[in-house]
Design an enzyme around this catalytic site. Structure first.
Site, PDB file in Angstrom:
ATOM      1  N   LYS A 139      -4.639 -60.722 -20.085  1.00  0.00           N
ATOM      2  CA  LYS A 139      -5.529 -60.571 -21.487  1.00  0.00           C
ATOM      3  C   LYS A 139      -6.755 -61.125 -20.882  1.00  0.00           C
ATOM      4  O   LYS A 139      -8.327 -60.639 -20.831  1.00  0.00           O
ATOM      5  CB  LYS A 139      -5.395 -62.402 -22.471  1.00  0.00           C
TER       6      LYS A 139
ATOM      7  N   GLU B  46     -13.480 -55.763 -20.156  1.00  0.00           N
ATOM      8  CA  GLU B  46     -14.307 -54.638 -21.274  1.00  0.00           C
ATOM      9  C   GLU B  46     -15.728 -54.539 -20.653  1.00  0.00           C
ATOM     10  O   GLU B  46     -16.811 -53.972 -21.288  1.00  0.00           O
ATOM     11  CB  GLU B  46     -13.532 -55.766 -22.051  1.00  0.00           C
TER      12      GLU B  46
END
Lengths: 324, 324, 324, 324
Positions: free
Chosen positions: C189, C196
């Protein structure tokens, strides 16, 4: 004064030599008896073990550890802690991580020992030019070793004095400072090395652009066949980019203009990495220092996985087959 | 020998002064009559117009144009082309784009005129320290102006000679080189400035990390309250990062350690941009030089559009409201 | 099955809602009684304290902690360790640092407890679209909570299946994976968030270039007055850069094309920083991910110290006075 | 309507096929008669020369040039200018530099011809998915070719409409826009490709970090042996980083998780370079887009000169011998 030195490699050995030349005395120890022997011939007192090393030091003892950062330094400082007494001082002159200094200093303080971290710049030139030193630790210990630092430092030399510094810490212009409490010395040295990476990469890229100035992909009328050795030389005088690193660049290009004797595999010590970790902790945008470190990482890879993934994507959307 | 100088700003005026001190003569012109008057008092011959300026030069004429790169230089060179004769020489000593040099040299060559581009480093210090010069043009013209270049250059000075350079171009260690044909001088100077940006940014980021070493977001035991003026000073002697830019940094910090008198709005001359254009044309990865230029661009913005778009996306996927 | 949820903010509350809709049951706790009350109305069982929360869970218990990473999560997991029994499972669904997971999992294992780290992507859209989850921990515990994960995940939906994946882990295309042992979920993650940042910054820079396409410094014939809202929209269909972040960009520009409602002060969660620390530990050159993080750091400063130092050097060598 | 197509490669051929399927007619020409023959079998009208090609077009003629940017496009447009008549339209659908468009449009305008630049994204997938198109040129010509654009574009498809766009240009959500005057189409497409590079590099770096998560230099307890094919897959649903490029990544990793079939030599089209030139002209800090381009440059070198210079400096100051 007397200094004990543990670790007689390129740095440790020359530090002892500079001290002996400066009228100090030294007790020396190294895992390699030949290294000890060599310095004994030059006037140092030798020791065959850490125990003997400690026993030969005058109280309060001053032991300088000059070993690779990491396990071996950690272990040696630990052993010294067991052998030395309250009031003694351990100096870590290697390239330790400053957070390790902070921890070790606290551990030694419990036993009444002083711990001083000395970031040392100068490399193979230090014996002759002197060492630039950034020191962390408690004032008592740092003041006690001042004669050592003063001898190791370059001194004013021929470098012009900085206007406006009158009345400030005179040590700084001699080439050493007491930067702050434990860890501060290695912290400042760490950032020094981070900057060093950035400076080196700036020159490296600039000379790369100069060397490709006659690339075939350029319009013929715009190609230049430049003598980059002469360019490095000319910038040494009067230009904004003159520096010691440029001096070294000019020397390297004078003997091997194409640099064919170099592999282009560029190692990095931990300090560039730690500098970026510090920048990230402090939220300081360090774009140039990062790019410099990453260029070194990249220099050590052939056909990185990231590059292959780019090729895979290009094939996926455009049917592109990359040449091998 | 005699030199004509057009443009008597900080650079042009001091170049004339250094030449007069060196026993040369000068005819000078500037749009501002007071600038002409000042140099006439120091021994130069003044002119009220370009026509008079040209008429006062001995044949073959040598006219040095020291004006901002771009339209004004272009126009002045064009006017000189109309006023001068075959065999005369025009020198562009400003920061012109090297592709403009290549074009102009070809245009002047058709009229039998020589064109020499001189990249000049040294700034406000040049009068005293001498100018580092990178020269492009045909050999005949460059040789003719050698007495001028030799006087303007810093000379060997106290900078140690580079081992291994015996037998190479002796001009380079005097501080000037004939880099190649037209455009080569400004090309080399352009890359010089590109490197300069990279070096400056490396120091800037390093000192930024040092200055934030006591940031509140750090664990208290790891904060250092560093004297960055002393740090700049100590690195000037014996360290790997010593340089002229570091000398200037030490001076700035000696008089204003917090740098409160500076806005942080950083201008850039065209040369950093052109350096990157050249790198891109040559397929040279210039990550550090780019990052340095972009840091300047960013310094001139408040709340960039790119940043706002990041905020907008963060709100879109996470409902984040950024603080103002 | 039954899940206990601690922390009923935007993420925790919606996770409970999605589970209740999917036929599961939930015991919920939050420091704020109103948050508990709201979910009780929607069918959850409320608890007023951690003790009551634990007592209401069926054995073997499953407690999902959905709190900010750091001290509060650490403390809550510690308390649960004291309240729960061998065979029970603690899930950390927040954005914890993966090295904390590794440590905590070892601590809980000593007490016979399972620890599962779940990296959860989906933000405010998760309730409706489902959550993409990356899970770390021992297989026994991860398998036990599979019904929960299967309900929270988006499922195949309308996204086309990837050719060539036949016979591989079917969970991945449902939107969740068991990535590896403790810490692996948050590690994956973390890198997800690092990517991102990079993606966001790529769009942000591209749109910034488009928006400045009519800048005054450009030659007039080359200026374009572009509708960047339409450009974001057109790229959503058939282009190589289509993505969910582009969809959000198009939405933001549709309602506020100049983005005047945004400050351009861009926060960052720890995960971008940790991603770079991991890259540095692994010697992976992460130039784009670093640049993206640094752009955020820079967005939060006015007139950085680094910029001021550049100005100070420019004044030093060139006498330049930067505009304010 | 009728379209003439010059250049029947991967892009040009499929554009004709999509038009024929959509009920349009086409005259086709390519240097390779076999390419013409193939499309004639699918219903196009063939031509053996540019002269024949032009003669077979209905007045006002519409000729789409789909050739590599640069000399061949320039020459073809020049030839068409000589063969066509006032009122005819030339479309450049390749990846031309927008400043070339501006110049060519002016040249054709003098002859009464229209020039339309169409940036076309979609690659090998365009035949099936449709082409995303960014169009520059005068409104009269752009409106005349609208039926062609509408057929080539993807249309609304299954992509959800953007809330807040009601009442805006309906073409954008069909997948094509009239971006502005000549050059605007290729300018927008250029920035599109610049963004594409940044997105690709962000994924590439992220997956590189994931793949090195079990590097030997990491502490053993922190190593993860990750299945990056599953990770790419899981992110396709519900996560913030989902995109078409991620879909392609998942496909590539599904068939060759180690990507051993790729060389890692990454080509670049001119558009990434031009994007940076534009950013530099506009003073926009494009750190991520630059880093992405430079990673490609670097991928094509072994042991760069810059790296060798770093090694040379390291040897100079520290006596370091880099491993080969």
């Amino acid at each position: 004064m007397q200094l004990g030195m543990i670790g007689l490699g390129r740095m440790g050995g020359n530090i002892v030599r500079r001290l002996l030349k400066g009228g100090h005395t030294a007790v020396v120890y190294d895992r390699d008896p030949k290294a000890v022997e060599a310095l004994v011939k030059e006037g140092a007192v030798g020791a065959d073990s850490l125990e003997e090393f400690v026993s030969k030091l005058e109280v309060p003892r001053t032991a300088w550890v000059m070993l690779p950062a990491g396990a071996i330094t950690e272990e040696t400082v630990g052993t010294l802690k067991g052998l030395m007494q309250a009031g003694d001082t351990v100096i870590d002159g290697g390239n330790s991580f400053y957070k390790d200094d902070i921890r070790r200093a606290a551990e030694l303080r419990e036993a009444g020992l002083h711990y001083v971290d000395v970031g040392t710049s100068g490399g193979v030139w230090g014996l002759e030019r002197g060492y630039c030193m950034m020191v962390g630790g408690d004032s008592e210990a740092v003041q006690r070793i001042d004669p050592i630092l003063a001898t190791l430092a370059p001194g004013l030399g021929s470098v012009p004095r900085t206007p406006g510094r009158e009345g400030r810490d005179p040590c700084a212009e001699q080439g050493y400072i007491h930067a702050g409490p434990s860890g501060a010395g290695h912290f400042v040295k760490m950032v020094h090395n981070g900057i060093e990476y950035g400076l080196m990469q700036a020159y490296a890229e600039g000379f790369d652009i100069l060397r490709h100035a006659n690339a075939e992909e350029l319009p013929e009328a715009q190609r230049f066949d430049l003598n980059i050795g002469d360019i490095a030389e000319v910038w040494r005088r009067g230009s904004v980019v003159s520096s010691w690193l440029l001096d070294l660049t000019a020397q390297a290009l004078a003997s091997d203009e194409r640099l064919d004797s170099f592999s282009g595999f560029v190692a990095d010590s931990g300090e560039g990495r730690w500098t970026l970790n510090a920048a990230i902790e402090e939220s300081v945008p360090a774009t140039v220092l990062s790019a410099a470190l990453y260029a070194r990482f990249r220099s050590r890879e052939h056909a990185s996985f990231a590059d292959k993934l780019l090729s895979a994507m290009r094939k996926g959307f455009g049917g592109h087959q990359e040449p091998k």
